[in-house]
Design an enzyme around this catalytic site. Sequence first.
Site, mmCIF file in Angstrom:
data_model
loop_
_atom_site.group_PDB
_atom_site.id
_atom_site.type_symbol
_atom_site.label_atom_id
_atom_site.label_comp_id
_atom_site.label_asym_id
_atom_site.label_seq_id
_atom_site.Cartn_x
_atom_site.Cartn_y
_atom_site.Cartn_z
ATOM 1 N N SER A 72 4.422 3.972 6.933
ATOM 2 C CA SER A 72 3.670 3.839 5.685
ATOM 3 C C SER A 72 3.269 5.216 5.172
ATOM 4 O O SER A 72 2.933 6.111 5.959
ATOM 5 C CB SER A 72 2.419 2.987 5.917
ATOM 6 O OG SER A 72 2.762 1.674 6.281
ATOM 7 N N ARG A 117 -5.116 -1.595 1.492
ATOM 8 C CA ARG A 117 -5.703 -1.575 2.833
ATOM 9 C C ARG A 117 -4.793 -0.824 3.788
ATOM 10 O O ARG A 117 -5.266 -0.056 4.635
ATOM 11 C CB ARG A 117 -5.937 -3.011 3.322
ATOM 12 C CG ARG A 117 -6.759 -3.107 4.618
ATOM 13 C CD ARG A 117 -5.929 -2.958 5.859
ATOM 14 N NE ARG A 117 -4.832 -3.894 5.857
ATOM 15 C CZ ARG A 117 -3.702 -3.677 6.509
ATOM 16 N NH1 ARG A 117 -3.494 -2.566 7.198
ATOM 17 N NH2 ARG A 117 -2.732 -4.576 6.463
ATOM 18 N N GLU A 146 1.874 -2.919 14.453
ATOM 19 C CA GLU A 146 0.764 -2.520 15.333
ATOM 20 C C GLU A 146 0.532 -3.534 16.449
ATOM 21 O O GLU A 146 -0.601 -3.884 16.779
ATOM 22 C CB GLU A 146 -0.493 -2.254 14.522
ATOM 23 C CG GLU A 146 -0.286 -1.108 13.546
ATOM 24 C CD GLU A 146 -1.547 -0.509 13.007
ATOM 25 O OE1 GLU A 146 -2.573 -0.529 13.710
ATOM 26 O OE2 GLU A 146 -1.512 -0.012 11.867
ATOM 27 N N GLY A 147 1.636 -3.991 17.012
ATOM 28 C CA GLY A 147 1.598 -4.977 18.089
ATOM 29 C C GLY A 147 1.873 -6.359 17.543
ATOM 30 O O GLY A 147 1.056 -6.922 16.808
ATOM 31 N N ALA A 185 3.879 -26.388 -6.873
ATOM 32 C CA ALA A 185 4.993 -25.683 -7.513
ATOM 33 C C ALA A 185 4.550 -24.363 -8.131
ATOM 34 O O ALA A 185 5.328 -23.398 -8.203
ATOM 35 C CB ALA A 185 5.630 -26.567 -8.579
ATOM 36 N N ARG A 223 -7.525 -27.800 -11.328
ATOM 37 C CA ARG A 223 -6.352 -28.678 -11.316
ATOM 38 C C ARG A 223 -6.761 -30.105 -10.970
ATOM 39 O O ARG A 223 -7.517 -30.333 -10.022
ATOM 40 C CB ARG A 223 -5.337 -28.157 -10.281
ATOM 41 C CG ARG A 223 -4.142 -29.041 -10.055
ATOM 42 C CD ARG A 223 -3.173 -29.011 -11.214
ATOM 43 N NE ARG A 223 -1.901 -29.631 -10.841
ATOM 44 C CZ ARG A 223 -0.960 -29.934 -11.696
ATOM 45 N NH1 ARG A 223 -1.127 -29.677 -12.983
ATOM 46 N NH2 ARG A 223 0.174 -30.481 -11.294
ATOM 47 N N TRP A 232 9.903 2.687 9.252
ATOM 48 C CA TRP A 232 8.792 1.798 8.900
ATOM 49 C C TRP A 232 7.465 2.553 8.912
ATOM 50 O O TRP A 232 6.454 2.072 9.412
ATOM 51 C CB TRP A 232 8.727 0.571 9.811
ATOM 52 C CG TRP A 232 9.911 -0.328 9.628
ATOM 53 C CD1 TRP A 232 10.924 -0.550 10.505
ATOM 54 C CD2 TRP A 232 10.226 -1.112 8.460
ATOM 55 N NE1 TRP A 232 11.860 -1.406 9.960
ATOM 56 C CE2 TRP A 232 11.451 -1.772 8.710
ATOM 57 C CE3 TRP A 232 9.590 -1.302 7.229
ATOM 58 C CZ2 TRP A 232 12.053 -2.611 7.774
ATOM 59 C CZ3 TRP A 232 10.193 -2.141 6.290
ATOM 60 C CH2 TRP A 232 11.401 -2.782 6.567
ATOM 61 N N PHE A 261 1.214 8.465 10.008
ATOM 62 C CA PHE A 261 1.375 8.273 11.452
ATOM 63 C C PHE A 261 2.814 7.894 11.737
ATOM 64 O O PHE A 261 3.332 6.925 11.176
ATOM 65 C CB PHE A 261 0.433 7.142 11.884
ATOM 66 C CG PHE A 261 0.349 6.870 13.361
ATOM 67 C CD1 PHE A 261 -0.472 7.625 14.180
ATOM 68 C CD2 PHE A 261 1.064 5.826 13.926
ATOM 69 C CE1 PHE A 261 -0.587 7.347 15.539
ATOM 70 C CE2 PHE A 261 0.963 5.543 15.282
ATOM 71 C CZ PHE A 261 0.128 6.307 16.091
ATOM 72 N N GLY A 262 3.493 8.660 12.602
ATOM 73 C CA GLY A 262 4.906 8.418 12.880
ATOM 74 C C GLY A 262 5.168 8.101 14.338
ATOM 75 O O GLY A 262 5.285 9.026 15.157
#
Length: 396
Positions: free
Chosen positions: A158, A84, A363-364, A340, A268, A156, A123-124
Amino acid sequence: MDFGFTEEQIMLRKTARHFVDEEIIPYIRKWDADGGFDPAIWKQLADLGFMGVCIPEKYGGSGMDYNSLAILCEELERGDTAFRTAVSVHIGLNCLTLLQWGNEEQRQKYLIPQAKGEKIGAFGLTEPGAGSDVAAMSTVAVRDGDHYVLNGQKTWISLCDVADHLLVFAYTDRSKKHHGISAFIVERTTPGFSSKAIKGKYGIRAGNTGELFFEDMRVPAANRLGEEGEGFKIAMSALDNGRFTVAAGAVGLIMACLEESVRYCRARETFGKAIGKHQLVQQMIANMEAGFQMSRLLVYRAGEMKNKGLRNTRETSLAKWQACDFANKAADDAFQIHGAYGYSDDYPVARFLRNSKAPVIYEGTREIHTVMQAEYVLGYREDKQLNRMLPAWPFE
């Protein structure tokens, strides 16, 4: 109001879900451990029309509406946040920004091959000393004839090592603060550009994230997006689109948490009965369902505003804030339900929890969105139509 899906949207979800079930889920445990996914995924996404799902057909896209992008992001994040994120950055932050702010020459040169999946966009904006405080960025672009000379660093980011084209923001006039920032389309092959991946991330390990470096990099003036000084406005409008996809992805993560938790609850047993029969477990399942339904409605409301060509910063901010918080809580509850075994790689809930933390920050941050929403209510903040808006859907 229409709460139904079109035949096209139903088919998109079915196709995306099948793709995730067949091409991502069987391999994601290994990719997460290895720190990267099979590059062949990019071609598969392109072949399915996902790389330009909501880009007009005349620019190489599939021409679907903006809520179709949300549906795609939901289903991809159900597989893993890395996928995504790839679509969020490529379409939400890059392609839609080119569609909104690019001139015809830039759309022809950059948007069309990206929408077809022939090229990848990134995007930078973020820097080591400038995250939420965009005005603190240090990257600069100095005009030199028909070029700008770019120097600086981003972090950071992507798709840092795989993107062909990147939208990069830099000061062209620091004295004007926010109004002195400009936006540029940068090509990886330009001399002076380099990138480096960040290793040892807590989550989204299958995704490529890292740093960008610009050293006396000459960018043609024709690659400036918008006018000088419009960069901050362009960046904020891009974040509206990115936040929309992040919120939609959070809905998909809640969906994944629900599916895994329900499956485990039925398999379970404790104290002589399925754990789903215990009321405190039911409370966690009920909270996931509530978060899922509320988040999805907030996302689709923002998407419908996009379809109508309306400014949606306020609505998208709320959707991003709430959906990411709900997803983080859903992942924590899914982990708790598994007990666990939540600590074991035999189940995906530990990965869900690790992945759920980053969207609460990027992004905020939740704190930024909290302040934004308060300022809207108090009347301190008001959004006006931009001079360049995303095209309404259906596209001409």
